[in-house]
Scaffold this motif. Structure first.
Motif, PDB file in Angstrom:
ATOM      1  N   ARG A 264     -61.191  -1.813  -9.332  1.00  0.00           N
ATOM      2  CA  ARG A 264     -60.942  -0.506  -9.955  1.00  0.00           C
ATOM      3  C   ARG A 264     -62.127  -0.079 -10.816  1.00  0.00           C
ATOM      4  O   ARG A 264     -62.513   1.093 -10.813  1.00  0.00           O
TER       5      ARG A 264
ATOM      6  N   ARG B 116     -64.967   1.016  -8.597  1.00  0.00           N
ATOM      7  CA  ARG B 116     -64.740   2.370  -8.082  1.00  0.00           C
ATOM      8  C   ARG B 116     -65.011   3.410  -9.161  1.00  0.00           C
ATOM      9  O   ARG B 116     -65.640   4.438  -8.889  1.00  0.00           O
ATOM     10  N   LYS B 117     -64.546   3.119 -10.375  1.00  0.00           N
ATOM     11  CA  LYS B 117     -64.762   4.071 -11.458  1.00  0.00           C
ATOM     12  C   LYS B 117     -66.245   4.217 -11.763  1.00  0.00           C
ATOM     13  O   LYS B 117     -66.743   5.331 -11.997  1.00  0.00           O
ATOM     14  N   ARG B 118     -66.978   3.091 -11.745  1.00  0.00           N
ATOM     15  CA  ARG B 118     -68.407   3.168 -12.012  1.00  0.00           C
ATOM     16  C   ARG B 118     -69.129   3.951 -10.912  1.00  0.00           C
ATOM     17  O   ARG B 118     -70.060   4.712 -11.187  1.00  0.00           O
TER      18      ARG B 118
ATOM     19  N   GLU C  43     -67.764   6.338  -9.189  1.00  0.00           N
ATOM     20  CA  GLU C  43     -67.433   7.741  -9.457  1.00  0.00           C
ATOM     21  C   GLU C  43     -68.299   8.304 -10.574  1.00  0.00           C
ATOM     22  O   GLU C  43     -68.747   9.454 -10.506  1.00  0.00           O
ATOM     23  N   MET C  44     -68.551   7.478 -11.602  1.00  0.00           N
ATOM     24  CA  MET C  44     -69.399   7.940 -12.701  1.00  0.00           C
ATOM     25  C   MET C  44     -70.833   8.170 -12.232  1.00  0.00           C
ATOM     26  O   MET C  44     -71.481   9.130 -12.650  1.00  0.00           O
ATOM     27  N   ARG C  45     -71.301   7.293 -11.343  1.00  0.00           N
ATOM     28  CA  ARG C  45     -72.660   7.488 -10.821  1.00  0.00           C
ATOM     29  C   ARG C  45     -72.756   8.774 -10.001  1.00  0.00           C
ATOM     30  O   ARG C  45     -73.736   9.526 -10.121  1.00  0.00           O
ATOM     31  N   ARG C  46     -71.711   9.022  -9.167  1.00  0.00           N
ATOM     32  CA  ARG C  46     -71.718  10.260  -8.376  1.00  0.00           C
ATOM     33  C   ARG C  46     -71.645  11.490  -9.273  1.00  0.00           C
ATOM     34  O   ARG C  46     -72.361  12.478  -9.054  1.00  0.00           O
ATOM     35  N   ALA C  47     -70.774  11.419 -10.279  1.00  0.00           N
ATOM     36  CA  ALA C  47     -70.651  12.555 -11.192  1.00  0.00           C
ATOM     37  C   ALA C  47     -71.951  12.808 -11.940  1.00  0.00           C
ATOM     38  O   ALA C  47     -72.361  13.961 -12.155  1.00  0.00           O
TER      39      ALA C  47
ATOM     40  N   GLU D 133     -74.364  14.480  -9.596  1.00  0.00           N
ATOM     41  CA  GLU D 133     -74.013  15.889  -9.433  1.00  0.00           C
ATOM     42  C   GLU D 133     -74.445  16.700 -10.645  1.00  0.00           C
ATOM     43  O   GLU D 133     -74.915  17.837 -10.512  1.00  0.00           O
TER      44      GLU D 133
ATOM     45  N   TRP E 206     -68.439   3.676 -19.130  1.00  0.00           N
ATOM     46  CA  TRP E 206     -68.383   2.930 -17.882  1.00  0.00           C
ATOM     47  C   TRP E 206     -69.683   2.295 -17.462  1.00  0.00           C
ATOM     48  O   TRP E 206     -69.689   1.312 -16.715  1.00  0.00           O
TER      49      TRP E 206
END
Length: 700
Positions: free
Chosen positions: A304, A307-309, A311-315, A318, A347
């Motif tokens: 988990r 996955r959160k990390r 997501e933070m990298r993708r955000a 962006e 994160w």
């Protein structure tokens, strides 16, 4: 006189081990009738007995004493069971003894083996006056001494057991037989008996087994996270599964038996699997324990968090792509406040974001440079009026910057002014000296692509020439000259030989080639240092340098070698493939000297029209730091060049190509999206095309 005893059918006891185990010892009864008696031990039980009055016992003892006194034999009063003794009973017994003449009292405990020997010793001393008088020690003082003696004997015995017993599968019968000659074993058995010695042995064995089980448990638990990673790495598959349901999922995996073993009997630590050290698979019933469940939960949490990390990298990426504040060349310190928020810090470490930011900056800088290059091409009229030496004055540079200053593509490199100015100068140099090296698209220059394309066609000739090519008897041999001063050539030759087989064979792309090395470090005009000999025809040359002097030696040697072969029919030195290599000195991995040597090497490589390899690019270092991959690439390049020469030399009609009937001129723009192969393919597929006699690699 003899004393008559009434002790019919009573057994004689010899040691504490006989109690309760009478059948295991010799059955010897007390004699019946008259017996010679030298003395008496008058025993008084001072413990609190059930349905027994101590005063009545004391009266019985008093009457018995009166009878024994008539024999005029020595008498010693022995207080038994003092380990459970009642203080009043002991005091009354001492009072009784004091009322008699010279009646000695010994406080004993048979169960604790305290003062038992002392009681008999006291009586023996009274019988045999020649013996020294025995000192009578009170029970509690004797108990203290006895406890210290037993503790010391126990420590020694436990040390002996620990030294002999290393395996929890040892048996008492085998170990006791080994320990019998040892004084530590004998002393402890004398004091405490065999049963207590066996008990300590069993405790030690149990401890060894528990330690063994714990080691195995830790090993299994250490491997369990790896099993989870291999079998259930997908969070979507297990995100909402309990540990029990996850066990069923694990059993369904194809590699389940690679990581786990299902035992017929459980728990695993009570089966023979404990001692099966060769089988390191995890007992599956271990999954039912709390530590295993905790590891499963930790695995879930790890997935988990990952996955959160992500997501933070993708955000964060962006944010970088959409933020108007992120421009090429903007430092992280200036950009951080515009793109970071609290969730990002929760994160990931700031260093991770800095790395992502650095990669993003590299991308937008490259894109900005490409767009700026397009801008320079669009304003080509700005560069028409420059002098032929292509060195604009400060005024002309100011005019160029004023004209381009309003363009957004110019402003995009505002924080990279030095690089922007360098691009302008490079563009001017290209306008007046258009070469592959000065092309802004280098190394994707169209000229380079076409040369590579035509060259590759000769490396893989048509089927008609393939048969002649393969029939060359020397195709499996590579002759390499290594040119270097002050031991550089010999050292590299030794390093390359170390990569060869015992018979000087070298493997390139799965094929074995015979490698012949000729290191040269002296005057190449001398026959002993000549590049070419009657038995050695070089296919390439590696030129080594690590100083200005050694670089000068390389240049002079190449020029001398070429001069010496001018006019010969076998003039191979002029077209001999060269590779110039900078070899680091020890302790000189950076600095102005290294930078200067790299620049000089690049200039010389351009002059000699050869490949230049610096240490950073090729991995070539001083001493045993030869990069086998790079050496293989160099040798493969020489092999390809050799094949080219073989093919060209086998073509007898080249001289006729000067008078061709058709000439085609193509204009291709560097950076165009279509591939040059698509344009040249119809021509190159022709069976009649040949390399141009002028030697240009881009002419056919």
């Amino acid at each position: 006189a003899a004393t008559k005893l009434a002790s019919a059918e009573k057994l004689m006891y010899f040691c504490t081990d006989q109690l309760g185990l009478e059948q295991d010892f010799e059955q010897k009864q007390m004699p019946d009738g008259k017996l010679l008696v030298d003395g008496f031990l008058l025993c008084v039980d001072v413990s609190r007995g059930m349905n027994r009055n101590f005063d009545d016992q004391l009266k019985f003892v008093s009457n018995l004493y009166n009878q024994l006194a008539k024999t005029k034999k020595p008498i010693v009063v022995v207080l038994t069971k003092c380990d459970e003794g009642v203080e009043r009973y002991i005091r009354d017994a001492h009072t009784f003894a004091l009322s008699k003449k010279n009646l000695q009292v010994v406080e004993t405990s048979a169960r604790s083996n305290v003062n038992v020997d002392l009681a008999f010793g006291t009586l023996v001393q009274l019988v045999d006056k020649s013996r020294g008088k025995t000192k009578i020690i009170p029970y509690f003082e004797a108990l203290k001494q006895q406890s210290q003696q037993i503790a010391a004997a126990k420590d020694k015995y436990e040390w002996l057991v620990g030294r002999i017993v290393k395996n929890h599968n040892e048996t008492w019968s085998n170990v006791s037989r080994k320990m019998q000659p040892s004084a530590e074993y004998q002393d402890y058995v004398y004091l405490e008996g065999t049963q207590k010695a066996k008990k300590l042995f069993l405790q030690h064995v149990h401890r060894l087994k528990q330690e063994h089980i714990e080691r195995r448990r830790k090993m299994y638990l250490a491997v369990l996270p790896q099993a989870f990673e291999a079998l259930i790495p997908d969070l979507d598959e297990i995100d909402h599964l309990s540990c029990v349901k996850a066990e069923k999922l694990l059993e369904s995996k194809p590699d389940f038996l690679k990581w786990f073993v299902v035992l017929e009997e459980t728990p695993w630590d009570a089966t023979s699997h404990v001692d099966n050290v060769e089988n390191e698979r995890i007992p599956f019933d271990l999954m039912e324990t709390q530590p295993a469940e905790q590891l499963y939960e930790a695995h879930l949490e790890k997935l988990r968090n990952e996955r959160k990390r992500a997501e933070m990298r993708r955000a964060f990426k962006e944010n970088l792509e959409t933020s108007p504040f992120i421009t090429p060349g903007k430092p992280w310190e200036e950009a951080r406040s515009f793109i970071m928020n609290e969730d990002f810090y929760l994160w990931l470490e700031e260093s991770v974001y800095m790395d992502i930011y650095g990669k993003h900056q590299k991308q937008i800088i490259e894109k900005a440079k490409e767009e700026f290059q397009e801008l320079l091409l669009e304003y080509s009229e700005l560069f028409y009026e420059l002098e032929l030496d292509a060195k604009p004055s400060k005024e002309k540079m100011g005019v160029i910057q004023d004209v381009l200053g309003e363009e957004q593509r110019f402003k995009a490199l505002q924080k990279l002014q030095a690089e922007r100015d360098a691009l302008i100068l490079k563009h001017i140099h290209f306008v007046y000296h258009p070469t592959k090296e000065t092309c802004p698209s280098c190394p994707a220059c169209v000229d380079s692509k076409i040369e590579h394309l035509i060259g590759s066609r000769f490396i893989r000739p048509s089927e008609r020439n393939q048969k002649n090519f393969l029939s060359d008897p020397n195709i499996d041999r590579i002759n390499l000259v290594i040119l270097g001063k002050d031991g550089l050539a010999r050292e590299l030759a030794n390093e390359i030989r170390a990569l060869c087989t015992n018979d000087d064979k070298y493997v390139i792309e799965g094929k074995m080639y015979e490698l012949s090395l000729r290191p040269i470090e002296g005057n190449v005009r001398l026959p002993v240092n000549s590049f070419q000999t009657p038995t050695f025809q070089p296919h390439g040359c590696l030129c080594l340098y690590n100083s200005k002097e050694s670089l000068s030696y390389v240049v002079e040697s190449i020029e001398k070698s070429r001069e010496s072969t001018v006019g010969r029919r076998d003039n191979h030195s002029v077209h001999l493939p060269l590779t110039l290599i900078l070899v680091n000195k020890r302790g000189d991995a950076s600095g102005e000297t290294l930078h200067s040597l790299i620049q000089q090497g690049q200039q010389i490589a351009s002059k000699l029209q050869c490949v230049f390899l610096d240490p950073a690019a090729a991995g070539i270092g001083y001493g045993r730091n030869i990069n086998e991959k790079q050496i293989s690439q160099v040798l493969k390049g020489l092999l390809d060049s050799k094949r080219n020469l073989n093919l060209v030399s086998s073509t007898s009609s080249l001289k006729d190509l000067a008078d061709v009937d058709l000439r085609i001129v193509m204009c291709l723009m560097c950076g165009d999206p279509f591939n040059a192969d698509d344009i040249l393919l119809p021509i190159l597929q022709s069976q009649t095309y040949r390399p141009a006699q002028c030697g240009s690699s881009s002419s056919v």
